[in-house]
Design a protein around this motif. Sequence first.
Motif, mmCIF file in Angstrom:
data_model
loop_
_atom_site.group_PDB
_atom_site.id
_atom_site.type_symbol
_atom_site.label_atom_id
_atom_site.label_comp_id
_atom_site.label_asym_id
_atom_site.label_seq_id
_atom_site.Cartn_x
_atom_site.Cartn_y
_atom_site.Cartn_z
ATOM 1 N N THR A 95 1.031 -1.299 -0.078
ATOM 2 C CA THR A 95 0.010 0.147 0.107
ATOM 3 C C THR A 95 0.853 1.346 -0.034
ATOM 4 O O THR A 95 0.196 2.375 -0.177
ATOM 5 N N TYR A 96 2.102 1.196 0.282
ATOM 6 C CA TYR A 96 3.033 2.246 0.268
ATOM 7 C C TYR A 96 3.081 2.870 -0.976
ATOM 8 O O TYR A 96 3.582 4.008 -1.405
ATOM 9 N N LEU A 97 2.838 2.031 -1.903
ATOM 10 C CA LEU A 97 2.902 2.544 -3.578
ATOM 11 C C LEU A 97 1.929 3.291 -4.030
ATOM 12 O O LEU A 97 1.613 3.649 -4.992
ATOM 13 N N ASN A 98 0.610 3.558 -3.138
ATOM 14 C CA ASN A 98 -0.391 4.203 -3.484
ATOM 15 C C ASN A 98 -0.257 5.442 -3.523
ATOM 16 O O ASN A 98 -1.030 6.305 -4.383
ATOM 17 N N ARG A 99 0.804 6.257 -2.993
ATOM 18 C CA ARG A 99 1.112 7.620 -3.154
ATOM 19 C C ARG A 99 1.750 7.850 -4.564
ATOM 20 O O ARG A 99 2.685 6.776 -4.887
ATOM 21 N N LEU A 100 1.408 8.789 -5.261
ATOM 22 C CA LEU A 100 1.905 8.892 -6.407
ATOM 23 C C LEU A 100 3.492 9.252 -6.726
ATOM 24 O O LEU A 100 4.085 8.701 -7.628
ATOM 25 N N PRO A 101 4.061 9.981 -5.719
ATOM 26 C CA PRO A 101 5.513 10.417 -5.602
ATOM 27 C C PRO A 101 6.281 9.081 -5.687
ATOM 28 O O PRO A 101 7.122 8.569 -6.325
ATOM 29 N N ARG A 102 5.858 8.100 -4.736
ATOM 30 C CA ARG A 102 6.387 6.671 -4.666
ATOM 31 C C ARG A 102 6.293 5.856 -5.871
ATOM 32 O O ARG A 102 7.131 5.108 -6.112
ATOM 33 N N ARG A 103 5.079 6.034 -6.325
ATOM 34 C CA ARG A 103 5.014 5.290 -7.656
ATOM 35 C C ARG A 103 5.873 5.732 -8.537
ATOM 36 O O ARG A 103 6.465 4.913 -9.524
ATOM 37 N N ILE A 104 5.795 6.991 -8.725
ATOM 38 C CA ILE A 104 6.579 7.456 -9.889
ATOM 39 C C ILE A 104 8.204 7.218 -9.538
ATOM 40 O O ILE A 104 8.917 6.463 -10.557
ATOM 41 N N LEU A 105 8.811 7.164 -8.419
ATOM 42 C CA LEU A 105 10.170 7.039 -7.888
ATOM 43 C C LEU A 105 10.315 5.483 -8.250
ATOM 44 O O LEU A 105 11.608 4.900 -8.605
ATOM 45 N N VAL A 106 9.510 4.655 -7.823
ATOM 46 C CA VAL A 106 9.711 2.997 -7.529
ATOM 47 C C VAL A 106 9.430 2.245 -8.781
ATOM 48 O O VAL A 106 10.029 1.249 -9.127
ATOM 49 N N ILE A 107 8.199 2.607 -9.534
ATOM 50 C CA ILE A 107 7.954 1.820 -10.591
ATOM 51 C C ILE A 107 8.018 2.760 -12.043
ATOM 52 O O ILE A 107 8.903 2.097 -12.840
ATOM 53 N N TYR A 108 7.666 3.865 -12.176
ATOM 54 C CA TYR A 108 7.471 4.475 -13.489
ATOM 55 C C TYR A 108 8.804 4.965 -14.035
ATOM 56 O O TYR A 108 9.156 4.658 -15.060
ATOM 57 N N LEU A 109 9.661 5.489 -13.024
ATOM 58 C CA LEU A 109 10.892 6.017 -13.308
ATOM 59 C C LEU A 109 11.646 5.023 -13.915
ATOM 60 O O LEU A 109 12.659 4.952 -14.863
ATOM 61 N N PRO A 110 11.974 3.833 -13.203
ATOM 62 C CA PRO A 110 12.914 2.569 -13.610
ATOM 63 C C PRO A 110 12.162 1.933 -14.793
ATOM 64 O O PRO A 110 13.146 1.542 -15.835
ATOM 65 N N LEU A 111 10.937 2.054 -14.976
ATOM 66 C CA LEU A 111 10.209 1.317 -16.008
ATOM 67 C C LEU A 111 10.613 2.494 -17.450
ATOM 68 O O LEU A 111 10.877 1.672 -18.523
ATOM 69 N N ALA A 112 10.596 3.622 -17.135
ATOM 70 C CA ALA A 112 11.066 4.464 -18.156
ATOM 71 C C ALA A 112 12.377 4.232 -18.708
ATOM 72 O O ALA A 112 12.863 4.261 -19.842
ATOM 73 N N VAL A 113 13.240 3.973 -17.586
ATOM 74 C CA VAL A 113 14.830 3.900 -18.139
ATOM 75 C C VAL A 113 14.882 2.681 -18.789
ATOM 76 O O VAL A 113 15.481 2.568 -19.811
ATOM 77 N N PHE A 114 14.278 1.679 -18.391
ATOM 78 C CA PHE A 114 14.443 0.331 -18.996
ATOM 79 C C PHE A 114 14.040 0.319 -20.427
ATOM 80 O O PHE A 114 14.544 -0.236 -21.320
ATOM 81 N N VAL A 115 12.756 0.898 -20.600
ATOM 82 C CA VAL A 115 12.060 1.117 -21.999
ATOM 83 C C VAL A 115 13.105 1.702 -22.779
ATOM 84 O O VAL A 115 13.282 1.369 -23.958
ATOM 85 N N PHE A 116 13.614 2.955 -22.361
ATOM 86 C CA PHE A 116 14.521 3.638 -23.095
ATOM 87 C C PHE A 116 15.638 3.064 -23.703
ATOM 88 O O PHE A 116 15.963 3.032 -24.948
ATOM 89 N N VAL A 117 16.427 2.230 -22.606
ATOM 90 C CA VAL A 117 17.627 1.521 -23.007
ATOM 91 C C VAL A 117 17.372 0.389 -23.973
ATOM 92 O O VAL A 117 18.028 0.010 -24.845
ATOM 93 N N LEU A 118 15.983 -0.001 -23.964
ATOM 94 C CA LEU A 118 15.563 -1.480 -24.712
ATOM 95 C C LEU A 118 15.113 -0.795 -26.197
ATOM 96 O O LEU A 118 15.531 -1.550 -27.197
ATOM 97 N N LEU A 119 14.707 0.379 -26.216
ATOM 98 C CA LEU A 119 13.975 0.689 -27.438
ATOM 99 C C LEU A 119 14.824 1.756 -28.170
ATOM 100 O O LEU A 119 14.724 1.833 -29.318
ATOM 101 N N PHE A 120 15.835 2.254 -27.662
ATOM 102 C CA PHE A 120 16.578 3.491 -28.360
ATOM 103 C C PHE A 120 17.519 2.987 -29.731
ATOM 104 O O PHE A 120 17.696 3.502 -30.448
ATOM 105 N N PRO A 121 17.903 1.472 -29.433
ATOM 106 C CA PRO A 121 18.817 1.286 -30.566
ATOM 107 C C PRO A 121 17.904 1.101 -31.679
ATOM 108 O O PRO A 121 18.335 1.200 -32.776
ATOM 109 N N PHE A 122 16.915 0.311 -31.636
ATOM 110 C CA PHE A 122 15.838 0.361 -32.655
ATOM 111 C C PHE A 122 15.606 1.456 -33.254
ATOM 112 O O PHE A 122 15.282 1.620 -34.576
ATOM 113 N N TYR A 123 15.130 2.352 -32.442
ATOM 114 C CA TYR A 123 14.885 3.842 -33.201
ATOM 115 C C TYR A 123 15.996 4.368 -33.770
ATOM 116 O O TYR A 123 15.914 4.820 -34.859
ATOM 117 N N TRP A 124 17.207 4.137 -33.268
ATOM 118 C CA TRP A 124 18.223 4.791 -33.909
ATOM 119 C C TRP A 124 18.480 4.081 -35.235
ATOM 120 O O TRP A 124 18.835 4.624 -36.454
#
Length: 298
Positions: free
Chosen positions: A19-48
Amino acid sequence: MAATSSRDADLVDDREGMTYLNRLPRRILVIYLPLAVFVFVLLFPFYWMAVTTLKPNAEMTNFNDYSPFWPTSPTLQHVKYLLTETSYPGWLWNTLLVALGSTILSLFCAVLAAYAIERVRFNGSRVTGLLIFLAYLVPPSILFIPLAYMTIRLGIYDSKMALILTYPTFLVPFCTWLLMGYFRSIPYELEECALVDGASRWEILVKIMLPLAVPGLISAGIFAFTLSWNEFIYALTLIGSSENKTVPVGVLTELVRGDVYEWGALMAGALLGSLPVVILYSFFVDYYVSSMTGAVKE
């Protein structure tokens, strides 16, 4: 009384779970930000690769007048050159035949080896399984010279059959190890009941084990196909003629002439060459995940 209150508080904290992930700042820091970095690293070579494929030659190195991240005047001239003025379609067909042939052969051998090691229960089965896996760790740089000598003696040098017969040297150990873990997760009671009813080992393997091990077979097949599709050292050593080359070797040896790199055609070849594997993973990702779960749960 105080000890009882402390235990109750601990139970309350345990019940809170995630339930500690119910707060938006924590979700951004724990879930969305690492996921965004992972997707960027994964897809950027294909984009390039896609951006470089669509760029005209004038925009490749002129970053003062053109953006390096987006083609100003997109063109398909590099794709047209790759498909019409090089042997790339033939390389793609060779890669597909080699990958399918070596995958089928490796799966056949791996199924028999994994079933014998995990279900027949002979003395030294565990040691045999460990030795098979250790064979996968042998570097290809040690094996390609004796394998090249063997293909020359057999008269299959510079042919697709040379690759189909040599790729299982590193595919069979890995597929066997993966299928051993999956066969281990299938209950022994099913096999024992079939033996009591008079079924042979072959009937048990074909009618009971293989239908239950379909996710494991698909996962091993995906791995084998991917490794065969991307293999470079054996294909470079055992293939000499341009018409028999695979995509990894053909793109590098035919599109790089001395110090001249045809970047547009190189990126187009890399992008088109990666699409079959991407499509394969997208169709069988559910089987792949379930097979990996079954292989490691014991």
